[in-house]
Design an enzyme around this catalytic site. Structure first.
Site, short mmCIF file in Angstrom:
data_model
loop_
_atom_site.label_atom_id
_atom_site.label_comp_id
_atom_site.label_asym_id
_atom_site.label_seq_id
_atom_site.Cartn_x
_atom_site.Cartn_y
_atom_site.Cartn_z
N ASP A 278 -10.02 -5.15 -17.95
CA ASP A 278 -8.62 -5.18 -18.69
C ASP A 278 -7.24 -5.42 -17.65
OD1 ASP A 278 -6.83 -4.97 -20.69
OD2 ASP A 278 -8.43 -4.70 -21.71
N PRO B 188 -0.42 10.57 -21.04
CA PRO B 188 -0.92 11.85 -21.50
C PRO B 188 -2.36 13.02 -22.06
CG PRO B 188 1.64 11.92 -21.85
CD PRO B 188 0.71 11.00 -21.12
N ASP B 189 -2.08 12.00 -23.13
CA ASP B 189 -3.34 12.11 -24.00
C ASP B 189 -4.55 11.58 -23.41
OD1 ASP B 189 -4.45 12.88 -26.29
OD2 ASP B 189 -4.21 11.39 -27.32
N ASP C 119 -6.80 14.79 -20.27
CA ASP C 119 -8.83 15.57 -19.75
C ASP C 119 -9.95 14.89 -19.66
OD1 ASP C 119 -6.94 17.64 -20.05
OD2 ASP C 119 -7.51 18.04 -22.33
N ASP D 140 -5.75 1.32 -6.79
CA ASP D 140 -4.68 1.63 -7.52
C ASP D 140 -5.08 0.45 -8.63
OD1 ASP D 140 -3.03 3.27 -9.77
OD2 ASP D 140 -1.20 2.99 -8.09
N HIS E 50 -2.44 -3.14 -22.31
CA HIS E 50 -3.09 -3.53 -23.30
C HIS E 50 -4.63 -2.15 -22.58
CE1 HIS E 50 -6.78 -6.05 -24.27
NE2 HIS E 50 -5.79 -6.68 -26.03
N ASN F 56 -8.11 17.99 -27.59
CA ASN F 56 -6.74 18.87 -27.02
C ASN F 56 -5.21 19.12 -27.68
OD1 ASN F 56 -5.87 16.27 -27.76
ND2 ASN F 56 -5.52 15.50 -25.26
N TYR G 228 -22.01 -15.13 -24.24
CA TYR G 228 -22.98 -15.53 -23.41
C TYR G 228 -23.95 -14.83 -23.81
CZ TYR G 228 -19.56 -17.22 -19.54
OH TYR G 228 -18.57 -17.97 -19.20
N VAL H 150 -24.62 -10.65 -23.36
CA VAL H 150 -22.86 -10.13 -23.64
C VAL H 150 -23.05 -9.78 -25.77
CG1 VAL H 150 -20.51 -10.21 -24.14
CG2 VAL H 150 -21.27 -10.87 -22.08
N SER I 3 -9.51 -7.58 -29.97
CA SER I 3 -9.35 -6.53 -28.48
C SER I 3 -9.35 -5.19 -28.88
CB SER I 3 -8.17 -6.65 -27.69
OG SER I 3 -8.58 -7.95 -26.83
#
Length: 590
Positions: free
Chosen positions: A145, A152-153, A156, A171, A178, A192, A282, A285, A341
């Site tokens: 993507d 923050p979410d 964990d 990186d 998105h 959490n 395809y 997929v 998406s």
């Protein structure tokens, strides 16, 4: 030899499951006891019993609620020792319909994330039922993507090494928002006390950036990312992207991943077109169309050719909430998006739950997703593919008949087998029998859990024993000067009753058939308890006939050749089917 096999099939399993070792039965939690006094005894007698309990045991029974008086249902504080004492009281037993633990029941797994209440989409796919079995531990999902930023979410959530194919660097952070949103639907950190929940929240994420800050990217980068995911341990690939034209390099990459056992999932597209976009189009997929909050096809969603299944994508009545980034500032923000998406990562998350439940190939994952989906009648334009995604049903189907260490460990824990005292009592002499009991009862419980929706009862057990082996050790019992045939009858299964008196080895086709179980099912199907005896009898006879078909297929009038074997096998299958049919509609309490 025949009796030994029967013992292996039923006595080893049933007897071991019912054997009175401490900790063998399921240990439900309770700290109070239910007393249901019979309605036909006078109220004064009930009050005398209540006063007697208070005086004798220093316990104070109370009505469960203001509505309990008519049914004489009382509750009193007590533990297992108190329960046993009350059940051993003959007078109290005679005046009550039942005395049983007041067990604690709990809701299915519900996350403590404060925004979970806004995630209609996860309830729509029945995620909570799936989480009672697995949360995707050990599975890696590649998100191809715009990259993923660890907001923050996602703190964990476990990440594995990814790559930025747009800027050619390791990186793969997000500069558009998105990809982070999509990744959150797959595996947002859950339980959490922050933000929202994800479908497979114990799965690992592999961020692969192929789309730039404008939201666009090339097929060459996408194809490379697919191969990278397949070569670096991804189990599932999610691609919430697409275009109108096919690409050979991308299809070749998809086939490469498929041949390496990777499940590839893609969004069908948002053009409201009557065919899915590429790469969703395809063959290898899984193509996902979008639903709104009401379960209808989202107006923007593609449909028709190539669509395999549908999942929540959002619409005017509700969008998909996750934490992502604001592309203008790069700061974390909770945002609601809509589109196919958003639908695709729901399926990717459920695919991860399925992979965590067993070692399934991409085709098997697709079969499980489609077979477990909620079917929609009259879908002539293929808005929904096989139907609506159902995570709970998918995981249940994936676990069906599947022996895993996690399932076995959980079963040991829930049934008290991890109690050290169970293994110490009796010393080394009892260790091997106990191991056999654990394995035998687990296999039997596994079989019945997925193929017969009932719990154990003495009626069911009695039917199983009567149908499969009888009280077999009495068959060779001998008392001087007494006729032996009564012991042969008691020591025979139902199929053997026809030859028990004469002591012949050939089975009577009337007894060694589906006839007697069918009569019992017809007679007792409407009875709440005896129907289980009939069902157990059908299962027991099925086992006995199957064993005889291979060990000693001797029948009156048919000899011991292939005709006798065919007769016994056919009736064994009929008995099994009869038991299955008679148990339809029965479910265990949650």
């Amino acid at each position: 030899m025949k009796k030994f096999l029967l013992m292996c099939l039923f006595i080893v399993g049933i007897g071991f499951a019912l054997c009175p070792y401490k900790g063998f039965a399921a240990q439900g939690e309770f700290n109070s006891i239910i007393l249901d006094f019979r309605e036909d005894i006078p109220a004064t007698e009930v009050q005398q019993e209540v006063a007697g309990l208070t005086q004798k045991y220093n316990l104070t029974p109370r009505l469960n609620s203001e509505f309990s008086a008519a049914d004489n249902i009382y509750i009193l504080e007590g533990d297992a020792a108190t329960l046993k004492t009350l059940r051993d009281s003959k007078g109290l037993r005679n005046d009550t319909e039942y005395i049983e633990p007041n067990y604690f029941y709990r809701a299915f797994t519900t996350p403590n994330d404060p925004y979970y209440g806004k995630q209609w989409n996860l309830r729509n796919i029945n995620a909570e039922q799936a989480w009672d079995e697995t949360a995707g531990d050990g599975v890696t999902v590649a998100v191809i993507d715009t990259g993923v930023t660890q907001v923050p979410d996602l703190k964990d959530t476990q990440f594995v090494e990814g790559y930025d194919f747009v800027n050619d660097r390791a990186d793969a952070t997000d500069d558009f928002g998105h990809g982070t949103h999509v990744a959150g639907t797959v595996a947002q950190s859950t339980n959490n006390n922050y933000g929202t929940a994800g479908v497979a929240y114990q799965a690992k994420l592999m961020p692969l950036k192929v789309l730039s800050a404008s939201g666009g990217g090339t097929v060459a980068d996408i194809a490379e990312a697919i191969r990278f995911a397949a070569d670096n341990g991804a189990d599932v690939i999610n691609m919430s992207l697409g275009g109108p034209s096919p690409s050979e390099i991308m299809e070749e990459a998809v086939n490469y991943a498929y041949n390496k056992g990777v499940v590839v999932i893609a969004a069908a597209g948002n053009e409201s077109s009557d065919s899915a976009s590429y790469p969703a189009r395809y063959p290898h997929v899984i193509s996902v169309s979008a639903l709104d909050a009401a379960g209808n096809k989202a107006p923007y969603s593609n449909f028709g050719a190539g669509v395999d299944i549908s999942a929540p994508g959002g619409g005017e009545s509700g969008q998909i909430l996750q934490e992502t980034i604001d592309p203008s500032t790069g700061e974390a923000v909770f945002a609601e998006f809509q589109g196919t998406s958003m639908a695709a990562p729901h399926v990717a998350g459920v695919a991860a739950l399925i992979k965590a439940s067993g070692d399934y190939s991409p085709d098997e994952v697709l079969d499980i997703l489609q077979e477990s989906s909620r079917k929609i009648d009259g879908d002539s334009l293929n808005y929904f593919g096989s139907g609506h995604l159902d995570a709970g049903a998918a995981v249940k189907l994936a676990l069906k008949g599947n022996i895993s260490f996690k399932d076995f460990f959980r079963w040991l824990r829930d049934n008290g087998y991890l109690n050290l005292r169970f293994w110490i009592d009796g010393g080394m002499v009892a260790l091997l029998p106990k191991l056999a009991m654990v394995l035998g009862s687990y296999l039997l419980a596994l079989f019945l859990r997925y193929y017969f929706p009932f719990a154990w009862s003495w009626f069911l057990t009695g039917g199983l024993v009567a149908g499969s082996s009888g009280i077999f050790f009495l068959r060779g019992f001998y008392v001087f000067d007494l006729p032996q045939w009564p012991f042969r009858v008691m020591g025979s299964s139902i199929p053997e009753l026809g030859n028990a008196i004469q002591g012949s080895s050939a089975l009577n086709p009337v007894f060694a058939s589906v006839l007697i179980p069918a009569v019992l099912v017809v007679l007792f199907l409407g009875h709440p308890k005896w129907k289980w005896f009939a069902i157990g009898t059908a299962l027991g006879v099925s086992s006995c006939l199957a064993v005889n078909a291979f060990i000693s297929p001797e029948l009156w009038g048919l000899g011991d050749g292939w005709m006798a074997r065919a007769f016994l096998i056919a009736n064994a299958l009929l008995c099994f089917g009869l038991a299955k049919l008679a148990s339809q509609g029965e479910t265990n309490a949650a």
